[in-house]
Write a protein that holds these residues in place. Sequence first.
Motif, short mmCIF file in Angstrom:
data_model
loop_
_atom_site.label_atom_id
_atom_site.label_comp_id
_atom_site.label_asym_id
_atom_site.label_seq_id
_atom_site.Cartn_x
_atom_site.Cartn_y
_atom_site.Cartn_z
N GLU A 76 86.76 50.56 16.27
CA GLU A 76 85.99 51.65 16.87
C GLU A 76 84.77 52.05 16.05
N ASN A 77 84.85 51.88 14.73
CA ASN A 77 83.74 52.29 13.86
C ASN A 77 82.61 51.26 13.79
N GLY A 78 82.73 50.16 14.53
CA GLY A 78 81.69 49.14 14.51
C GLY A 78 81.99 47.97 13.59
N ASP A 79 82.97 48.12 12.71
CA ASP A 79 83.39 47.01 11.86
C ASP A 79 84.30 46.09 12.67
N THR A 80 84.71 45.00 12.05
CA THR A 80 85.58 44.04 12.74
C THR A 80 86.70 43.60 11.81
N SER A 81 87.91 43.58 12.34
CA SER A 81 89.07 43.08 11.62
C SER A 81 89.15 41.57 11.83
N VAL A 82 89.34 40.85 10.74
CA VAL A 82 89.50 39.40 10.82
C VAL A 82 90.81 39.03 10.12
N LYS A 83 91.64 38.29 10.83
CA LYS A 83 92.91 37.86 10.26
C LYS A 83 93.01 36.35 10.38
N VAL A 84 93.42 35.72 9.29
CA VAL A 84 93.71 34.28 9.31
C VAL A 84 95.21 34.13 9.08
N GLY A 96 90.89 33.97 -0.84
CA GLY A 96 89.57 33.70 -1.39
C GLY A 96 88.56 33.35 -0.31
N ILE A 97 88.97 32.50 0.64
CA ILE A 97 88.06 32.12 1.73
C ILE A 97 87.65 33.33 2.54
N LEU A 98 88.61 34.19 2.85
CA LEU A 98 88.32 35.37 3.68
C LEU A 98 87.55 36.44 2.91
N ASN A 99 88.02 36.78 1.70
CA ASN A 99 87.48 37.93 0.97
C ASN A 99 86.34 37.61 0.01
N GLN A 100 86.29 36.39 -0.53
CA GLN A 100 85.22 36.05 -1.45
C GLN A 100 84.17 35.11 -0.85
N SER A 101 84.46 34.57 0.32
CA SER A 101 83.48 33.67 0.96
C SER A 101 82.95 34.25 2.27
N LEU A 102 83.83 34.40 3.27
CA LEU A 102 83.37 34.85 4.59
C LEU A 102 82.80 36.27 4.54
N LYS A 103 83.54 37.19 3.97
CA LYS A 103 83.11 38.60 3.96
C LYS A 103 81.76 38.77 3.27
N GLU A 133 99.60 35.38 6.26
CA GLU A 133 98.64 36.19 7.01
C GLU A 133 97.76 36.94 6.01
N ILE A 134 96.47 36.75 6.14
CA ILE A 134 95.49 37.44 5.30
C ILE A 134 94.53 38.14 6.24
N GLN A 135 94.29 39.42 6.00
CA GLN A 135 93.44 40.20 6.90
C GLN A 135 92.45 41.03 6.08
N THR A 136 91.26 41.21 6.64
CA THR A 136 90.25 42.06 6.01
C THR A 136 89.40 42.68 7.10
N VAL A 137 88.61 43.66 6.70
CA VAL A 137 87.66 44.30 7.60
C VAL A 137 86.26 43.92 7.12
N ILE A 138 85.43 43.48 8.06
CA ILE A 138 84.07 43.02 7.74
C ILE A 138 83.07 43.86 8.51
N LYS A 139 82.02 44.24 7.83
CA LYS A 139 80.93 45.01 8.46
C LYS A 139 80.00 44.04 9.19
N ALA A 140 80.49 43.55 10.32
CA ALA A 140 79.73 42.62 11.16
C ALA A 140 80.36 42.65 12.55
N SER A 141 79.59 42.27 13.54
CA SER A 141 80.09 42.26 14.92
C SER A 141 80.99 41.05 15.17
N PRO A 142 81.86 41.13 16.17
CA PRO A 142 82.66 39.97 16.54
C PRO A 142 81.78 38.75 16.86
N GLU A 143 80.64 38.98 17.50
CA GLU A 143 79.72 37.88 17.83
C GLU A 143 79.23 37.17 16.56
#
Length: 142
Positions: A96-104, A130-137, A6-16
Amino acid sequence: MSHPIEIQTVIKASPERIWKALTDKTEMKAWYFDIQDFEPIIGTVFDFYEPGDHKKYHHIGEVLEVIPEKKLSYTWTYPDFSTAKSTVTWEINALENGDTSVKVTHTNTEEFSELGENFSRKSFAEGWSGILNQSLKPFLEK
């Protein structure tokens, strides 16, 4: 007994916006893999190779679950090396702050352990991180 990665991060982007990055073939090609036959429809079978000229690892997946802007799940296999099947699940949660949590989450990776170091738990964990934190984010926060 399966020990999911399980890898999780917070991204400053909407779920959409994150959903589009996870499911639109053009966007996926920019940060993930070039998967020409991917469709976010349950039962869709897709295949792809990791980037590079060597076409080292052929992947085949089948979409298992689609909850738009919330969850995407598909199988993950290496048909040239094994009959084993694992599952990759992406979960998107608005904060709640407008960011989005993404977990793979990648389950049953131990099924590939006999294939060597490139298929070890450590290798999968590093790859997904790497995919989550260095690519997607960075792709979404640019």
